[in-house]
Design a protein around this motif. Sequence first.
Motif, short mmCIF file in Angstrom:
data_model
loop_
_atom_site.label_atom_id
_atom_site.label_comp_id
_atom_site.label_asym_id
_atom_site.label_seq_id
_atom_site.Cartn_x
_atom_site.Cartn_y
_atom_site.Cartn_z
N UNK A 189 43.65 72.98 6.87
CA UNK A 189 45.17 72.50 6.76
C UNK A 189 46.99 72.44 7.62
N UNK A 190 45.74 73.35 9.14
CA UNK A 190 46.42 73.43 10.84
C UNK A 190 45.79 71.85 10.79
N UNK A 191 45.29 71.57 11.01
CA UNK A 191 44.56 69.79 11.27
C UNK A 191 45.82 68.70 10.80
N UNK A 192 46.25 69.25 9.35
CA UNK A 192 47.23 67.87 8.40
C UNK A 192 48.51 68.44 9.37
N UNK A 193 48.61 69.34 9.73
CA UNK A 193 50.06 70.09 10.49
C UNK A 193 50.08 68.91 11.63
N UNK A 194 49.15 69.19 12.48
CA UNK A 194 48.84 68.82 14.12
C UNK A 194 49.45 67.14 13.86
N UNK A 195 48.40 66.54 13.04
CA UNK A 195 47.72 65.04 13.05
C UNK A 195 49.40 64.34 12.38
N UNK A 196 50.06 64.98 11.23
CA UNK A 196 51.02 64.46 10.50
C UNK A 196 52.63 65.09 11.35
N UNK A 197 53.32 65.88 12.58
CA UNK A 197 54.30 66.38 13.02
C UNK A 197 54.48 65.57 13.80
N UNK A 198 55.73 65.27 13.46
CA UNK A 198 56.17 63.58 14.82
C UNK A 198 56.15 64.88 16.17
N UNK A 199 54.88 64.88 17.05
CA UNK A 199 55.26 65.39 17.95
C UNK A 199 53.70 64.48 19.44
#
Length: 483
Positions: free
Chosen positions: A344-354
Amino acid sequence: MRRGARGGTWMPGVVTIFLWAGMPAAGQDREALSEEVRSYLAVSSSVVALENVLLFDGAGGPARSGQTIVIRGNRIESVGAAGEVEIPPGAERLDLEGHSVMPGMVGLHNHMFYYQSTPRASQMQYSGPRLYLGAGVTTVRTTGSVAPYQDLSLKGAVERGETPGPRILITAPYVISPGPDERLRDLGMYAIRDEETARRYVRYWAAEGAEWIKAYTQITREALGTIIDEAHRQGMKVTAHLCSVGFREATALGIDNLEHGLWANSEYDTTREPDRCSPNYQRSIAELDMDDPRVAETISEMVAAGVAMTSTLAVAEQATPLVPDLTERDLEALPDHVVEAEMERRSIFRTTEMPWMIDLFENLLDFELAFVEAGGVLAAGVDPAWGALPGYGDQRNFEILVEAGFEPAAAVRIMSANGAIILGLDDELGTVVPGKLADLVVIEGDIELRPSDIRNVRIVFKDGLGYDPEKLTAAVAGQVGVR
């Protein structure tokens, strides 16, 4: 910055070949080892010859092929080309053609807890030492503790031969100043309120057996300066993961070591208030022009003052859109609920606009290259968290250092000799030379041609005893983050 574009600048070391005399010949008493420790041993002969290896000696010079290393007891007796080294009669001879050998890794940011996410930080009293040792990490500094007495107990158990693991140098519990981030107190960090409190804190942990103090992000210059002064009075050293204090400020205060490289340096953030951790400082690092003269000034002052730096690239990578997939061995070591949280954490980091986080990471690599090229002492550690596992993350550090532009032999030095230098153990550890402790990692493959071969550890020698990595890692299946 183009990763892999630049090489290291280490000069070749010279190895003198001789039969060592005057040092203790016997290793740790095999009879004193517990049955469990002995069950992990692959090589326990009193005299062992490792033949035909590709040697990375830790001094930073080119690798040497066709080398023989003789171990007697817990010490390296001789090192040299095949045919030039006398192999004692009765020695256990291991033909290791096709294998690389490097010094045991010295982990400079290697907690005995695994951080998943706030507020979950699980002590790794069982899984941590086995995974570190199985991956080739033979010495660690805990660099911040959430359970200091458990760390001290583990250190003693390893030294007495009751449990397998690396030799351990203890860092006291995290120390901070009072401030807005109450989460830090929830994680067991100790808030310094005045000079008397600071000095008493340092003296207490010096008496309890800690060798290092670690300050954390929410610290004032006054508190940090007092801690450094008292620690040095007590024969201790101080490192820090900073934010409220900049690197140049900490250097001027006399700090010994700085953690996480550029990632933790807030001094380029023009909005930062004195003694306050700005929420914008990492964005300022991402936007930093590495040709900015302030960068060179920071490095110059650190090098002149002898302030070492710890690289933690494997965990930094975890906090960017570049975060890699969990490997098969990661999945084997982690329990299912931790794997689910990590996915779940990886998915957030990969899809967040950063996208700026990638720029930050690239600047982090450039800063470490520039620091070393200027003569700085750079070591490394995993900071186990978020899928950067004990030992495995240390190996990933090596891979990223090479990707960043360090020559493999220079990266080996960072992973071994430099850590020993910072800990004051370089007379005993960190390089493969006669007379030093026999801490060696035997790796199937060529880590110069294929840096990822560092994952293929076949034997780990610590104090002259050869441990079986497969047995050590099998013992912790599903245990990291639980036990």
